[in-house]
Structures are given as structure tokens and as C-alpha cells.
Design a protein around this motif. Sequence first.
Motif, short mmCIF file in Angstrom:
data_model
loop_
_atom_site.label_atom_id
_atom_site.label_comp_id
_atom_site.label_asym_id
_atom_site.label_seq_id
_atom_site.Cartn_x
_atom_site.Cartn_y
_atom_site.Cartn_z
N ALA A 150 64.91 50.77 41.11
CA ALA A 150 65.08 49.34 41.31
C ALA A 150 66.46 49.01 41.88
O ALA A 150 67.17 48.16 41.38
N ASP A 151 66.85 49.71 42.96
CA ASP A 151 68.13 49.39 43.60
C ASP A 151 68.06 47.99 44.20
O ASP A 151 67.00 47.58 44.67
N PRO A 152 69.19 47.29 44.23
CA PRO A 152 69.19 45.94 44.81
C PRO A 152 68.72 45.99 46.27
O PRO A 152 68.94 46.98 46.96
N GLU A 153 68.07 44.94 46.71
CA GLU A 153 67.61 44.82 48.09
C GLU A 153 68.13 43.50 48.62
O GLU A 153 68.02 42.48 47.95
N PRO A 154 68.67 43.51 49.84
CA PRO A 154 69.08 42.23 50.41
C PRO A 154 67.82 41.36 50.53
O PRO A 154 66.77 41.86 50.88
N GLY A 155 67.92 40.12 50.20
CA GLY A 155 66.75 39.25 50.33
C GLY A 155 65.97 39.07 49.06
O GLY A 155 65.06 38.26 49.01
N ALA A 156 66.31 39.83 48.00
CA ALA A 156 65.59 39.67 46.72
C ALA A 156 66.60 39.34 45.62
O ALA A 156 67.70 39.90 45.60
N ASP A 157 66.21 38.47 44.69
CA ASP A 157 67.08 38.14 43.56
C ASP A 157 66.93 39.15 42.45
O ASP A 157 67.81 39.31 41.61
N ALA A 158 65.76 39.80 42.40
CA ALA A 158 65.51 40.83 41.39
C ALA A 158 64.60 41.87 42.01
O ALA A 158 63.76 41.55 42.84
N VAL A 159 64.81 43.12 41.62
CA VAL A 159 63.94 44.21 42.08
C VAL A 159 63.40 44.89 40.83
O VAL A 159 64.16 45.25 39.94
N VAL A 160 62.08 45.01 40.76
CA VAL A 160 61.47 45.66 39.60
C VAL A 160 60.52 46.75 40.10
O VAL A 160 60.08 46.74 41.25
N VAL A 161 60.20 47.67 39.20
CA VAL A 161 59.31 48.78 39.54
C VAL A 161 57.87 48.37 39.23
O VAL A 161 57.58 47.81 38.19
N GLY A 162 56.99 48.66 40.19
CA GLY A 162 55.58 48.27 40.06
C GLY A 162 54.74 49.31 39.36
O GLY A 162 55.26 50.21 38.70
N GLY A 163 53.42 49.18 39.51
CA GLY A 163 52.50 50.07 38.80
C GLY A 163 51.55 50.78 39.74
O GLY A 163 51.72 50.75 40.97
N ASP A 164 50.53 51.39 39.15
CA ASP A 164 49.57 52.19 39.92
C ASP A 164 48.62 51.34 40.75
O ASP A 164 48.02 51.83 41.70
N THR A 165 48.42 50.09 40.36
CA THR A 165 47.52 49.21 41.11
C THR A 165 48.29 47.97 41.53
O THR A 165 49.34 47.64 40.95
#
Length: 212
Positions: free
Chosen positions: A59-74
Motif C-alpha cells: 500500500a505505497d502512497p500513490e499520487p492522486g489518492a488520499d489512501a491506498v489499501v490492499v484489495g482481495g481475490d475478487t
Amino acid sequence: MVADGPVWAVVVAAGSGERYGAPKQYERLGDRRVLDWSLAAARSVADGVVLVVSPGRGADPEPGADAVVVGGDTRSESVRAGLSAVPDDAAIVVVHDAARPVATPALFAAVVAAVRSGADGALPGVPVVDTVKRHADGVVVETLDRAALVAVQTPQAFRAAALRSAHAAGGEATDDGALVESAGGRVVVVPGEPANVKLTTPADLDRLAASL
Ligand code: CTP
Ligand code: MG
């Protein structure tokens, strides 16, 4: 119920791009990556943007996003991961596929406006050009009335409470509208954009570049 309050966007980018052959949301389109276009369009209506990425990326920061989270299998699990990072005071949540980079700010505004006017959800639909049939093991069971059908896209906007409760049961669907409909929500269709294709195979990248 009128949705009055902050708008948040969840941009899902945690897919592996099996049909494309690579995580397509990181491909270059014009002068930036596919997902950068999607984040920028989401930003046009949102007070905050959550980007959902695959576990491999961290979940490294990304320009353009206020938060970055890890998703799932679907996809549905990824949306739920994104929702968990949306603040409680959000009134409207807009869910968008990172793989749809040419959805316009006007389309985002249209789905948000429909929810502000009282719908539980709003999604873009475009007319279906082919005749669509339902079959079982290759035998046609039914020919559907094409005039009553739309092919749906993202962005899809929802009253935040309606989306959260539709996802609370942990259901699976290829879009969020399906979960909100099954939960009894009133989901309306706004005119979609024919150019708003989802990057699915390498050939789509050329089409998208042409429509920039
Ligand atoms: N997505 C996601 N988490 C998943 C699966 C999909 O966040 N577990 C996202 C994708 O990154 C994409 C959007 O949902 O932005 C629509 O999914 P799709 O076009 O099916 O992308 P992929 O699942 O990556 O592609 P494929 O099905 O070909 O593997
Ligand atoms: Mg997929």
C-alpha cells in the motif's frame, strides 16, 4: 432519503489482468498510466479518493489518492477493502474501475447527481447492439427484449449507507449495482458513454488511446 454530504470515490485496481496478460491498470496511456486517468476523473467529483491495489504492490502512497489499501481475490472483496477506508461521514460513494480510464468528469457528475436526487444507486448504461439470448448448455432458452437491456459501466454512485449494507453480507457480483439491487435498493440508469470501454485485452489500449 437525500444524500447530502461528502463524496468519496473508491477506484479498484487490484486485478491481475489475466485476459490482458499483465496488470493493465499500470500500462502507459498517453503521458500517464491508465489508473492515473481514472483517479483524476474520480477526483473531479470526490472530496477523497481511495485506491485499492493488489497485495503484491503493497500500500505505497500513490499520487492522486488520499489512501491506498490492499484489495482481495475478487472485485467485490476489493470494493469492500476500499469501503473500509472511506470515512464514516461520507454521504455518497462512487466506485470506479481503474481499467476505465476515459470515463469523463461529466459522467461522474451525472451518477452523483442522480444519487443526490434520491436514488440509492446510479450507474451508466449504454444500449445493447446485439440480440442477447439466454442458453443452457448451448440450447437457447429465451431471447431477451433488447430494448429493455443496457450494458453497464462504471463509475457507479451510491448512497454510502446503501452500499455499505449491500456489501455487509459479503456478496459477490461483477458490479456493485447488482448487490444494491438485490438488497432492495432503487438503482437508476443514466446515459453511459460509448467510448468508456474497460481495458480488457491489448487491442483495447489502441482504442482508448484513439479516444483520449
Ligand atoms: N479488480 C480488483 N480486484 C480484483 C479483481 C478486479 O480491484 N480482485 C479491479 C480491476 O483492477 C479492474 C476492475 O476491478 O480495475 C474490473 O476488473 P477486470 O476488468 O475484470 O480486471 P482484472 O480482474 O484485472 O482482469 P481479468 O478479469 O482479465 O483478470
Ligand atoms: Mg476480472
